[in-house]
Structure formats: C-alpha cells, structure tokens
Design an enzyme around this catalytic site. Structure first.
Site, PDB file in Angstrom:
ATOM      1  N   ASP A 173       0.854  -1.179   0.000  1.00 17.31           N
ATOM      2  CA  ASP A 173       0.000   0.000   0.000  1.00 17.31           C
ATOM      3  C   ASP A 173       0.895   1.235   0.000  1.00 17.31           C
ATOM      4  O   ASP A 173       2.105   1.154   0.155  1.00 17.31           O
ATOM      5  CB  ASP A 173      -0.973  -0.018   1.176  1.00 17.31           C
ATOM      6  CG  ASP A 173      -0.301   0.023   2.526  1.00 17.31           C
ATOM      7  OD1 ASP A 173       0.904   0.312   2.595  1.00 17.31           O
ATOM      8  OD2 ASP A 173      -0.978  -0.237   3.523  1.00 17.31           O
ATOM      9  N   SER A 174       0.292   2.403  -0.187  1.00 16.56           N
ATOM     10  CA  SER A 174       1.092   3.604  -0.418  1.00 16.56           C
ATOM     11  C   SER A 174       1.466   4.346   0.855  1.00 16.56           C
ATOM     12  O   SER A 174       2.199   5.327   0.800  1.00 16.56           O
ATOM     13  CB  SER A 174       0.309   4.558  -1.317  1.00 16.56           C
ATOM     14  OG  SER A 174      -0.845   5.036  -0.637  1.00 16.56           O
ATOM     15  N   GLY A 175       0.930   3.914   1.992  1.00 11.98           N
ATOM     16  CA  GLY A 175       1.143   4.641   3.235  1.00 11.98           C
ATOM     17  C   GLY A 175       0.060   5.652   3.527  1.00 11.98           C
ATOM     18  O   GLY A 175       0.045   6.263   4.596  1.00 11.98           O
ATOM     19  N   GLY A 176      -0.879   5.826   2.598  1.00 12.74           N
ATOM     20  CA  GLY A 176      -1.950   6.802   2.800  1.00 12.74           C
ATOM     21  C   GLY A 176      -2.793   6.507   4.021  1.00 12.74           C
ATOM     22  O   GLY A 176      -3.158   7.415   4.780  1.00 12.74           O
ATOM     23  N   TYR A 177      -3.102   5.230   4.249  1.00 10.55           N
ATOM     24  CA  TYR A 177      -3.925   4.886   5.408  1.00 10.55           C
ATOM     25  C   TYR A 177      -3.168   5.132   6.704  1.00 10.55           C
ATOM     26  O   TYR A 177      -3.740   5.619   7.683  1.00 10.55           O
ATOM     27  CB  TYR A 177      -4.370   3.424   5.343  1.00 10.55           C
ATOM     28  CG  TYR A 177      -5.222   3.037   6.536  1.00 10.55           C
ATOM     29  CD1 TYR A 177      -6.581   3.328   6.555  1.00 10.55           C
ATOM     30  CD2 TYR A 177      -4.669   2.413   7.646  1.00 10.55           C
ATOM     31  CE1 TYR A 177      -7.370   3.001   7.656  1.00 10.55           C
ATOM     32  CE2 TYR A 177      -5.437   2.082   8.754  1.00 10.55           C
ATOM     33  CZ  TYR A 177      -6.787   2.374   8.745  1.00 10.55           C
ATOM     34  OH  TYR A 177      -7.553   2.069   9.842  1.00 10.55           O
ATOM     35  N   ASP A 203      -2.859   8.373  -1.864  1.00  9.52           N
ATOM     36  CA  ASP A 203      -4.205   8.950  -1.776  1.00  9.52           C
ATOM     37  C   ASP A 203      -4.440   9.507  -0.392  1.00  9.52           C
ATOM     38  O   ASP A 203      -3.660   9.278   0.522  1.00  9.52           O
ATOM     39  CB  ASP A 203      -5.258   7.888  -2.098  1.00  9.52           C
ATOM     40  CG  ASP A 203      -5.297   6.776  -1.052  1.00  9.52           C
ATOM     41  OD1 ASP A 203      -4.221   6.435  -0.515  1.00  9.52           O
ATOM     42  OD2 ASP A 203      -6.376   6.247  -0.766  1.00  9.52           O
ATOM     43  N   GLN A 239     -11.866   6.963  -4.124  1.00  7.22           N
ATOM     44  CA  GLN A 239     -12.276   7.531  -2.840  1.00  7.22           C
ATOM     45  C   GLN A 239     -13.674   8.133  -2.977  1.00  7.22           C
ATOM     46  O   GLN A 239     -14.350   7.906  -3.961  1.00  7.22           O
ATOM     47  CB  GLN A 239     -11.243   8.550  -2.354  1.00  7.22           C
ATOM     48  CG  GLN A 239      -9.923   7.930  -1.903  1.00  7.22           C
ATOM     49  CD  GLN A 239     -10.048   7.166  -0.594  1.00  7.22           C
ATOM     50  OE1 GLN A 239     -11.070   7.194   0.098  1.00  7.22           O
ATOM     51  NE2 GLN A 239      -8.971   6.455  -0.223  1.00  7.22           N
ATOM     52  N   GLY A 290     -10.821   3.905   1.627  1.00  8.78           N
ATOM     53  CA  GLY A 290     -11.681   4.739   2.447  1.00  8.78           C
ATOM     54  C   GLY A 290     -12.918   4.053   2.974  1.00  8.78           C
ATOM     55  O   GLY A 290     -13.837   4.716   3.476  1.00  8.78           O
ATOM     56  N   ASP A 297      -7.515  -7.428   1.831  1.00  8.90           N
ATOM     57  CA  ASP A 297      -6.507  -7.559   2.887  1.00  8.90           C
ATOM     58  C   ASP A 297      -7.119  -7.014   4.158  1.00  8.90           C
ATOM     59  O   ASP A 297      -8.015  -6.164   4.125  1.00  8.90           O
ATOM     60  CB  ASP A 297      -5.235  -6.767   2.555  1.00  8.90           C
ATOM     61  CG  ASP A 297      -5.400  -5.283   2.868  1.00  8.90           C
ATOM     62  OD1 ASP A 297      -4.925  -4.846   3.927  1.00  8.90           O
ATOM     63  OD2 ASP A 297      -6.027  -4.560   2.070  1.00  8.90           O
ATOM     64  N   HIS A 357      -4.240 -20.582  12.426  1.00 11.01           N
ATOM     65  CA  HIS A 357      -5.612 -21.048  12.180  1.00 11.01           C
ATOM     66  C   HIS A 357      -6.416 -20.012  11.415  1.00 11.01           C
ATOM     67  O   HIS A 357      -7.057 -20.322  10.399  1.00 11.01           O
ATOM     68  CB  HIS A 357      -6.337 -21.377  13.484  1.00 11.01           C
ATOM     69  CG  HIS A 357      -7.818 -21.419  13.288  1.00 11.01           C
ATOM     70  ND1 HIS A 357      -8.458 -22.502  12.729  1.00 11.01           N
ATOM     71  CD2 HIS A 357      -8.774 -20.462  13.487  1.00 11.01           C
ATOM     72  CE1 HIS A 357      -9.750 -22.224  12.600  1.00 11.01           C
ATOM     73  NE2 HIS A 357      -9.973 -20.996  13.058  1.00 11.01           N
TER      74      HIS A 357
END
Length: 376
Positions: free
Chosen positions: A92-96, A146, A194, A221, A271, A340
C-alpha cells in the site's frame, strides 16, 4: 501484469480470475495476509508457504520506509529477498497510515508532512517520492498515494479529498513513467477510488480511476467505521463502473462475512489485519461461527481446534490446550491462533472461487453468512 477473467456467477456479480505477474499466478478471489514490516506477525515464512499458502501477501510502505529503511531494502535486492518470500507482494502507499496519524500530520497539495510514530522525526510523503519508495521496496503491485477520509466526514470535505486524490494520482502516474524498475521484474500500479459514503462521489471517482487505464483498480476509504450496509452500497456502485477486465481490490476489508458479501458484488482482492489481530486476542474464525478461546467452556474440551480446518494446528492441538496457552500468556497460543485464522481466510476465498466455478456460489454464500454469524 495480466488478468484473465475465467468465470462469472449467474446469481451474483462474483467472479473467478487469475492475475499473472513476474512472481507467479494469483487466483482470485484472494485474501492477502498483512505483512506490515516484512513479516506476517507471529508466522514463519515456512508456515506461511506450506500451511497458509497465499499467492500474495501485503507489505506497508510507511512502516518499511521508517524501518528497516530504503537503503537496507535496496542492498538486500528488494523486499522479496530481504524477507525470503518468492511469491507476489503488494505494497500500500502509506496513505492509510498517514490518515491514522491524524494528530501528527498536515495534508497539503504538495503531500503530507508527518511525524514518525517511532521517534517523532519529521518526514514528507508526496505522490512522487511514494512512487520512488515503492520502486525501491520492489513489490509486484504498488498503490497510488491517496488521502483516506475519516468516517464520518461531511460531503464537501469528501469531495475536496477525492479531487486531491485524483490530482495526486496524475502526479503518481507521470512520475512512474520516469522511474526504471529496480530488480529486473515489472510492477503493476493500482489507483484508488475515494469518495467516502457518498454514492455520487464514489461514481465520479470510479469513472476518473477507470479512465486512467491502470492494470488494476482499488477501492479505499471503507472499513473505517461506517456501517456494513454503507460499505456494500459503495462497493456495488463502484464495481458497476470499474472495468470488468481489471482486478478490483477492496482495501482493508474485513470480517469473513464482509469478504463474502463483497465477493458477491464483484470484488477480487482483499486484505485486513483482522485475522491476525483477533487471533492474538483469542478470537478464532470458523465455518460454524466464531470462538472466544479464552472462555472457560473450552477448559476441558479436548477436541481439535477446528475439525474442518486446513492447517496442521487445527488437527494437532485441542481447544483445551490452546485455551491453556492463552491463560498462561504463552506466545505459542497467539501463533497457533494466527495460523488457524489465516488458514481459514485463505480457505474461505478459495472455496468461494470453487463455488463460483461450480455455479452454486450464491446459495453457499447465504449458508456461510448465517453460520459465521454465530458465537460458539
């Protein structure tokens, strides 16, 4: 990257396909275990390969940038070699992560200035340097930079944020054209839709992202606190716009039920930290419902953890033993529960794929949703 759409369910919008990259095939629908810092927490790569057996895992740009740092990853020959993983990786881009640091970041047109959660040092992410960082990390699929909007947020904020994400997308794509591949294999780039929970914004964003013509597309988002019904409504609206011949990735989702419902709406990739995080807290997902292994009711239950499970831990350990490990605060308990849960998530999407191919996905999905809503 290539995507081949092989089967479509007749009673829903569920699809089965194959993504092909330089690191192999990814059969969809797929769940990607989260390996934030070059490690799926609590799981050896041997167990990951042989027991959980995912076609692809996820790494995190923000965390890998901060440590081990880019110079280490580059010297190692990229993330695959650094962590000993020869299958597909998505970053991922790090935006979150920047979104989650709301008290320690400032968003501007140029990018985002933020403080490291490790030592408080100041850093700047821009669309351009995030593309450079992901080139150096070397994942097979990389994401646009984003802005992830919070929930709730008002319409005007969501609209401004969406337009900023679109401008950043244009900058990402322009800069990527100038950057050579680092390690002798190609990377596929996914832009991100978004628009919060506003249907007209989601449709507008999906149209803009579709127009970019990228190899695949993502929806961001969501799974940030909105009701599940809002998530499903946004997924449906976006999937109606995004091209059918490209994979669709719903970021950060979710529970097993969320995954099945979104597969039915046309999503291909998922994910989430839920299977690993909840495992460390003693929650086990099964086809018959969820188990809180810490409950006293399991104290003398010597039956296998999950008779229907697909991993060695399901057969070799009892519920009583696993409960004992949690009561004694032994880390092995968290490892067993993690293996598990990840095994179950991979079984779930693979079984969904088989049901799509066989033509009985919709009926199977309805039965599974009822079962998994139970607390055992």
């Amino acid at each position: 990257m290539e995507f081949s759409l092989q089967h479509k369910d007749l009673r829903s919008k569920a699809r089965a396909g194959i993504i092909t990259t330089d690191h192999g095939e990814i059969k969809t629908p797929i769940f990607m275990p989260v390996g934030t810092v070059a490690s799926v927490k609590g799981v050896h790569q041997k167990e990951l390969r042989e027991e959980i057996d995912p076609d692809i895992i996820l790494g995190n740009t923000y965390h890998l940038y901060l440590r081990p740092k880019l110079e280490v990853l580059k010297a190692a020959g990229g993330l695959h070699k650094f962590m000993g993983w020869d299958r597909n990786i998505l970053t991922d881009s790090g935006g979150y992560q920047v979104y989650s640091l709301s008290a320690n970041r400032k968003i501007r047109e140029e990018g985002v200035k933020f403080k490291s959660h490790i030592d408080g040092s100041l850093h700047m992410f821009t669309p351009e340097n995030v593309m450079e960082i992901q080139r150096t990390i070397g994942a097979d699929i990389i994401m646009a930079f984003d802005e992830c909007t919070p929930y709730p947020c008002d319409y005007e904020y969501a609209k401004r944020s969406m337009k900023l994400t679109h401008r950043w997308l244009d900058r990402c794509m322009a800069h990527l054209e100038k950057l050579p591949f680092e390690y002798g294999y190609e990377q596929a780039f996914f832009p991100i839709v978004q628009g919060s929970v506003y249907k007209d914004l989601r449709i507008q964003s999906a149209e803009y992202i579709a127009e970019a013509g990228a190899p695949g597309n993502a929806i961001g988002g969501l799974s940030v606190g909105e009701p599940a019904e809002e998530m499903y409504a946004m997924s449906e609206a976006v999937c109606d716009v995004l091209p059918e011949d490209k994979p669709r990735y719903l970021m950060g989702v979710g529970t097993p039920i969320n995954i099945l419902e979104n597969i039915a709406l046309g999503i291909d990739m998922f994910d989430c930290v839920m299977p690993t995080r909840n495992a460390r807290n003693g929650m086990l997902f099964t086809a018959e419902g969820t188990i809180n292994i810490k409950n006293k009711k399991w104290e003398a239950d010597f039956s296998p953890i999950d008779p229907q499970g697909t991993t060695f831990v399901d057969r070799e350990y009892s519920k009583a033993y696993l409960r004992h490990l949690f009561a004694a605060n032994e880390y092995l308990g968290k490892q067993i529960a993690t293996i598990h849960n990840l095994g179950f998530y991979l079984w779930l999407v693979r079984e969904a794929r088989e049901r799509i191919i066989q033509g009985d996905f919709a009926a199977w999905k309805s039965k599974m949703v009822k079962n998994m809503d139970k607390r055992l």
